[in-house]
Design a protein around this motif. Structure first.
Motif, mmCIF file in Angstrom:
data_model
loop_
_atom_site.group_PDB
_atom_site.id
_atom_site.type_symbol
_atom_site.label_atom_id
_atom_site.label_comp_id
_atom_site.label_asym_id
_atom_site.label_seq_id
_atom_site.Cartn_x
_atom_site.Cartn_y
_atom_site.Cartn_z
ATOM 1 N N VAL A 150 -84.430 55.166 30.900
ATOM 2 C CA VAL A 150 -85.514 54.878 31.834
ATOM 3 C C VAL A 150 -84.989 54.925 33.258
ATOM 4 N N MET A 151 -85.798 55.530 34.157
ATOM 5 C CA MET A 151 -85.480 55.590 35.575
ATOM 6 C C MET A 151 -86.728 55.216 36.374
ATOM 7 N N VAL A 152 -86.511 54.737 37.608
ATOM 8 C CA VAL A 152 -87.657 54.466 38.476
ATOM 9 C C VAL A 152 -87.152 54.070 39.858
ATOM 10 N N LEU A 164 -82.971 48.728 32.874
ATOM 11 C CA LEU A 164 -83.137 49.975 33.626
ATOM 12 C C LEU A 164 -81.831 50.758 33.624
ATOM 13 N N ASP A 165 -81.927 52.061 33.344
ATOM 14 C CA ASP A 165 -80.735 52.900 33.262
ATOM 15 C C ASP A 165 -80.425 53.626 34.564
ATOM 16 N N TYR A 166 -81.434 53.875 35.377
ATOM 17 C CA TYR A 166 -81.251 54.658 36.592
ATOM 18 C C TYR A 166 -82.193 54.115 37.654
ATOM 19 N N ILE A 167 -81.622 53.529 38.705
ATOM 20 C CA ILE A 167 -82.404 52.953 39.788
ATOM 21 C C ILE A 167 -82.331 53.867 41.012
ATOM 22 N N ILE A 168 -83.474 54.095 41.627
ATOM 23 C CA ILE A 168 -83.540 54.840 42.888
ATOM 24 C C ILE A 168 -84.019 53.850 43.940
ATOM 25 N N ILE A 169 -83.103 53.455 44.831
ATOM 26 C CA ILE A 169 -83.324 52.331 45.738
ATOM 27 C C ILE A 169 -83.862 52.821 47.075
#
Length: 343
Positions: A150-152, A164-169
């Protein structure tokens, strides 16, 4: 590779907009080939609620034909945006979760059959607040149970982001405007060493300044221990000098200008390419220097330390980026000769 772990790949990625922009690219190889030439090998792929075998396979084939990466696949799994608002799901919420599970299972099987891996990411609810992040956890759990990720985009929300596996900050890395981002990224990695972190916005596409683009898409995120770049957006509007009606506080968002069947490259877009090239040079430098540190030859070991010191003390916010490139090449060549026994 990443700065903090030479076993992890650093990914060049980007958002595409409007939503059908990435779908169009798979019938127009010019766009995918342009991404490859600029080191953006893992763009955010078409997002949807369902999976169909034929379009899925066409996207994979188009990525392969253009020389782009098919591992991992960002955003290509069905969106993980189903909410459970109470302690237990309602009938309707459970039905949505069950449908999501079936689609995720289908996507994972397709990825494994076509590519031999399941590093496929679903996108959650964009820019969600803390309560919505809590309500997404059931859908995210289904992804993990079925072998997907999961990414978001979201702000660092501490213990809410275990799943969460992939965070876009939001916010570019570096001393300005967000000097605390590195600490937040490192905490996220400590929760899950396999996790990925990227940045977007503040600025979005940004000013037409190739030096700025080179830094903020290159050594700034690299030395802040990010894993990816993934800003919004490659292009969305037809021009970037004028505000748009639906977001009057912003300029049009784009790094390139779209044409009928391709894009016009800009100096800023070339800055992205240079920044990702800088990460390649830094990676090659660190790999050679790490090998030198293991040498029994004191001079070779010292050379490895000097090379790593150059990278550590280089100020990626202010120093001359061309000087970095020249010094990196200088040390790489010296290390290669030293490691071969040529003094």
């Amino acid at each position: 590779r990443t700065n903090y772990n030479l076993e992890k790949e650093f990914h060049g990625s980007t958002y595409w907009q409007p939503q059908n922009c990435s779908t169009y690219a798979f019938t127009n190889p010019n766009l995918l080939e342009n991404l490859r030439r600029h080191n953006v090998l893992n763009p955010l792929l078409t997002r949807s609620a369902t999976v169909s075998e034929a379009p899925f396979k066409r996207q994979i084939e188009a990525l392969q034909a253009a020389g782009l990466s098919t591992r991992p696949l960002f955003g290509m799994a069905p969106s993980a945006n189903q909410l459970v608002r109470g302690e237990t799901p309602t009938f309707q919420e459970q039905a949505a979760l069950d449908a999501h599970r079936a689609e995720i299972r289908r996507a994972v099987k397709l990825a494994r059959d076509l590519l031999g891996h399941a590093e496929i990411y679903s996108y959650g609810i964009d820019e969600a607040g803390p309560e919505t992040v809590r309500q997404e956890q059931s859908a995210w759990k289904i992804n993990h149970e079925e072998g997907a990720k999961v990414m978001v985009t979201t702000y660092p929300r501490g213990r809410l982001l275990y799943a969460l596996d992939y965070i876009i900050i939001p916010g570019a890395p570096g001393p300005s405007p967000n000097p605390w981002r590195r600490q937040e990224v490192e905490r996220f990695h400590e929760m899950n060493p396999a996790s990925l972190a990227a940045w977007y916005a503040d600025p979005h596409s940004g000013p037409e300044n190739p030096d700025y683009f080179r830094r903020v898409y290159g050594l700034l995120p690299y030395k802040s221990n990010y894993d990816n770049i993934s800003n919004y957006v490659w292009y969305r509007n037809n021009w970037n000098d004028f505000a748009v009606m639906y977001e009057p506080q912003l300029r049009g968002l784009m790094m390139v200008y779209p044409t009928r069947d391709n894009v016009l490259d800009t100096l800023a877009w070339e800055g992205v390419r240079e920044g990702l090239d800088d990460i390649r040079y830094a990676t090659k430098l660190k790999l050679a220097a790490t090998e030198a540190l293991a040498s029994h030859d004191a001079d070779v070991k010292l050379l490895g330390r000097k090379a790593l010191g150059m990278l550590a003390f280089f100020d990626e916010s202010r120093d001359d980026m061309d000087q970095f490139r020249q010094e990196a090449i200088h040390f790489i060549l010296k290390l290669e000769r030293a490691l071969k026994g040529a003094k």
